[in-house]
Design a protein around this motif. Structure first.
Motif, short mmCIF file in Angstrom:
data_model
loop_
_atom_site.label_atom_id
_atom_site.label_comp_id
_atom_site.label_asym_id
_atom_site.label_seq_id
_atom_site.Cartn_x
_atom_site.Cartn_y
_atom_site.Cartn_z
N PRO A 213 -99.27 -93.15 47.95
CA PRO A 213 -99.99 -92.39 48.97
C PRO A 213 -101.48 -92.70 48.97
N ALA A 214 -102.00 -92.95 50.18
CA ALA A 214 -103.43 -93.18 50.34
C ALA A 214 -103.92 -92.25 51.45
N THR A 215 -104.12 -92.78 52.65
CA THR A 215 -104.57 -91.95 53.76
C THR A 215 -103.40 -91.19 54.37
N THR A 216 -103.50 -89.88 54.38
CA THR A 216 -102.44 -89.05 54.97
C THR A 216 -102.50 -89.13 56.48
N LEU A 217 -101.36 -89.43 57.10
CA LEU A 217 -101.28 -89.52 58.55
C LEU A 217 -100.59 -88.30 59.16
N HIS A 218 -99.64 -87.74 58.43
CA HIS A 218 -98.88 -86.61 58.97
C HIS A 218 -98.21 -85.88 57.80
N VAL A 219 -98.21 -84.56 57.86
CA VAL A 219 -97.53 -83.75 56.85
C VAL A 219 -96.17 -83.34 57.41
N VAL A 220 -95.13 -83.83 56.77
CA VAL A 220 -93.77 -83.50 57.20
C VAL A 220 -93.40 -82.11 56.73
N SER A 221 -93.73 -81.82 55.47
CA SER A 221 -93.45 -80.51 54.89
C SER A 221 -94.50 -80.22 53.83
N LYS A 222 -95.09 -79.02 53.89
CA LYS A 222 -96.13 -78.66 52.93
C LYS A 222 -95.59 -78.43 51.53
N GLY A 223 -94.29 -78.22 51.42
CA GLY A 223 -93.70 -77.95 50.12
C GLY A 223 -93.78 -76.47 49.78
N LYS A 224 -93.02 -76.09 48.79
CA LYS A 224 -92.96 -74.68 48.39
C LYS A 224 -92.87 -74.61 46.87
N ARG A 225 -93.72 -73.80 46.28
CA ARG A 225 -93.69 -73.63 44.83
C ARG A 225 -92.58 -72.65 44.46
N GLY A 226 -91.82 -73.02 43.44
CA GLY A 226 -90.74 -72.16 42.97
C GLY A 226 -91.12 -71.45 41.69
N THR A 227 -90.37 -70.44 41.33
CA THR A 227 -90.58 -69.71 40.08
C THR A 227 -89.29 -69.73 39.27
N LEU A 228 -89.38 -70.22 38.05
CA LEU A 228 -88.22 -70.30 37.17
C LEU A 228 -88.38 -69.30 36.04
N HIS A 229 -87.46 -68.36 35.95
CA HIS A 229 -87.48 -67.37 34.87
C HIS A 229 -86.76 -67.92 33.65
N THR A 230 -87.31 -67.65 32.48
CA THR A 230 -86.70 -68.07 31.22
C THR A 230 -86.47 -66.84 30.35
N THR A 231 -85.84 -67.07 29.21
CA THR A 231 -85.62 -66.00 28.23
C THR A 231 -86.76 -65.90 27.23
N LEU A 232 -87.71 -66.84 27.31
CA LEU A 232 -88.81 -66.88 26.34
C LEU A 232 -89.67 -65.63 26.43
N ASP A 233 -90.30 -65.32 25.32
CA ASP A 233 -91.20 -64.17 25.23
C ASP A 233 -92.59 -64.72 24.90
N ALA A 234 -93.54 -64.55 25.82
CA ALA A 234 -94.87 -65.15 25.65
C ALA A 234 -95.54 -64.71 24.35
N ARG A 235 -95.35 -63.46 23.96
CA ARG A 235 -95.98 -62.98 22.74
C ARG A 235 -95.39 -63.68 21.51
N VAL A 236 -94.07 -63.80 21.47
CA VAL A 236 -93.42 -64.49 20.35
C VAL A 236 -93.77 -65.97 20.37
N GLN A 237 -93.78 -66.56 21.56
CA GLN A 237 -94.12 -67.97 21.69
C GLN A 237 -95.52 -68.25 21.19
N SER A 238 -96.45 -67.37 21.53
CA SER A 238 -97.83 -67.55 21.08
C SER A 238 -97.91 -67.50 19.56
N ARG A 239 -97.19 -66.58 18.95
CA ARG A 239 -97.20 -66.49 17.49
C ARG A 239 -96.54 -67.72 16.86
N ALA A 240 -95.49 -68.21 17.49
CA ALA A 240 -94.83 -69.41 16.98
C ALA A 240 -95.74 -70.62 17.06
#
Length: 528
Positions: A213-240
């Motif tokens: 990709p260099a010079t953009t000529l046309h946007v076909v689709s802007k895209g969409k950000r997704g959210t993936l839920h996990t079983t992880l626990d941020a507090r435990v992960q930080s301690r680990a």
């Protein structure tokens, strides 16, 4: 002059015959005229070129230019690399030899469709050798922003799919904040981005030789950000993360015994390889949890049975086994052997079990060696069947037994609850593969006996110093695994506290309680 209603559309039936030459020179059988091109020639040439281009007749269109070879390649690339499924061209009023035209291109890329409209123009000149009126070919005919440096038009994924990975409470997990999650997050995004509804940004761009990709000529689709839920626990992960960062070659996994959900996974080494999940190495005496379960269920031993702990022992006149620092306790009970991690006592019981008993116990009760589907790539343990020295070594987690912190943490979790629950790092609803299920649970009597021995280890055995001060339902087991070619043993430690089980290994860490114990303790202490 071309009127504003002159249109070249898909299909050219009725336009009349047009002679094409076998060469790529844009030649004609008879010499053309000299002098400037006429208005009629401008109109006819532009009309025929646009009609052939819209009709996907690249050869015909290219031979209506003064550079047929370059035009043929560019016209073909426009349609193929630009993913143009349909093209409509509408000519405007000529300005001398220049003819403006409007382009309507239907773009279709991986199921995404878009209509792209823009304006361009062409110039009609007289061929220098043939005298024919021809389109003066440049990349700008296809689109005014195409140049000699960026002559190609491409349609594709300009930005990769963006997926926000969050913990069990919705807190975002990033590699910046949780460095050792890097390879895990990469795998999760790759596997489950579609399930989140995420899509990448699709563009049409002007590209050079690299095609990037260099010079953009046309946007076909802007895209969409997704959210993936996990079983992880941020507090435990930080301690680990903090715990493994204090040591070289450290890996740890924490999970919930009641569900099998992974709460944290961390490695001190920053590589694409995830040893906490994918490692395969001897677990040392932490494997005595499995061995003890097999012995307890066989009825051959009880925690209170006298099982002496000599300094050394051999099985069937095979190799000689010893204890750490050649310790001994001639008056030990089986529970004391477990708490002190006496190798020789366990080897002395090898004759009480069949050659396949420990491997069967590992698979049927603890799920070791089954095909786990955790949500990312894992090694799910291996406990081969064997006799002689292989059998004796396996009883103490040496020889050909191969595990990692994930599988050892799962062993501790199974010991606490009595039932194997296959670990997962994402909601089970996202995993299409069938989860691994053990054939049976540990017998209630064996659960009670095994937990009593693990509690003894945590309160007055080799794990006592690391587990000091932790309250609740606790149990632990240490391990020091000898590895060929290493001057120092790998340190292992696994434990549970209430509804959390964890396991850690520190390569060449020495004693399990000293090196790996503090890692597990820090993780278990992250929840009150």
């Amino acid at each position: 002059m071309l009127g504003v209603t002159a249109v070249a559309v898909v299909g050219v039936a009725g336009l009349g015959a047009y002679n094409l030459y076998t060469g790529l020179t844009g030649g004609n059988e008879s010499p053309g005229h000299d002098g400037p091109v006429t208005a009629s020639e401008v109109r006819t040439t532009a009309h025929d070129f646009l009609a052939a281009w819209a009709d996907r007749n690249d050869l015909r269109a290219s031979q209506l230019t003064n550079d047929a070879a370059a035009a043929a390649a560019a016209l073909s690339g426009y349609r193929k690399d630009g993913h143009v499924s349909k093209l409509t061209l509408k000519a405007g009023r000529a300005q001398g030899t220049q003819v403006p035209f409007d382009v309507t291109a239907d773009i279709s890329y991986q199921g995404t469709r878009s209509t792209w409209t823009y304006a361009s123009e062409l110039t009609v000149v007289r061929g220098r050798t043939t005298g024919r009126p021809l389109v003066d070919w440049t990349p700008a005919v296809l689109h005014p922003k195409l140049t000699a440096e960026r002559p190609a038009l491409r349609t594709g994924l300009a930005e990769t799919v963006s997926v926000k990975v969050v913990d069990r409470d919705g807190q975002e997990l990033t590699e910046d904040h949780y460095p050792s999650l890097g390879p895990v997050l990469t795998q999760l995004r790759k596997r489950y981005s579609a399930a989140t509804g995420a899509s990448g940004r699709i563009e049409v761009w002007a590209a050079g030789a690299s095609g990037k990709p260099a010079t953009t000529l046309h946007v076909v689709s802007k895209g969409k950000r997704g959210t993936l839920h996990t079983t992880l626990d941020a507090r435990v992960q930080s301690r680990a993360e903090e715990a493994v960062a204090k040591r070289t070659g450290a890996s740890v996994v924490a999970l919930k015994p009641s569900t099998g959900e992974v709460l944290a996974v961390a490695n001190s080494d920053r590589t694409e390889f995830n040893p906490a999940f994918q490692g395969a190495t001897a677990p040392g005496s932490t494997f005595k949890i499995v061995t003890s379960a097999a012995l307890l269920e066989s009825g051959e031993v009880t925690p209170g049975r006298a099982v002496p702990c000599p300094k050394t022992i051999s099985y069937q006149q095979g190799m000689t086994f010893h204890n750490v620092e050649d310790s001994e306790n001639p008056a030990a009970t089986f529970a004391q052997d477990f708490a002190a991690s006496c190798n020789t006592a366990f080897v002395s019981l090898a004759g009480d079990l069949s050659d396949g008993a420990v491997a069967d116990e590992a698979r049927e009760v603890f799920g070791i060696g089954l095909s786990w589907h955790v949500g990312v790539e894992t090694f799910d343990g291996s406990v081969p069947t064997g006799g002689g020295d292989d059998k004796a070594a396996a009883l103490i987690g040496q020889g050909k037994v191969q595990m990692n912190p994930l599988t050892v943490a799962s062993v501790a979790a199974t010991a606490q609850t009595g039932t194997f629950r296959q670990p997962v790092i994402v909601p089970r609803s996202l995993i299409s593969e069938k989860k691994a299920t053990a054939e049976r649970s540990l017998s209630p009597a064996a659960v009670q006996q095994l937990k009593s021995m693990m509690r003894l280890t945590a309160t007055s055995g080799t794990a006592a110093r690391a587990m000091a001060g932790l309250t609740g339902d606790v149990g632990a087991k240490t391990g020091s695994a000898e590895i060929d070619g290493q001057p120092t043993t790998n340190a292992w430690f696994t434990a549970y506290r209430n509804d959390m089980a964890a396991a850690a290994v520190v390569t060449q860490g020495g004693h399990g309680g000293d090196a790996a114990g503090p890692v597990v303790r820090d993780v278990l202490a992250s929840h009150g």
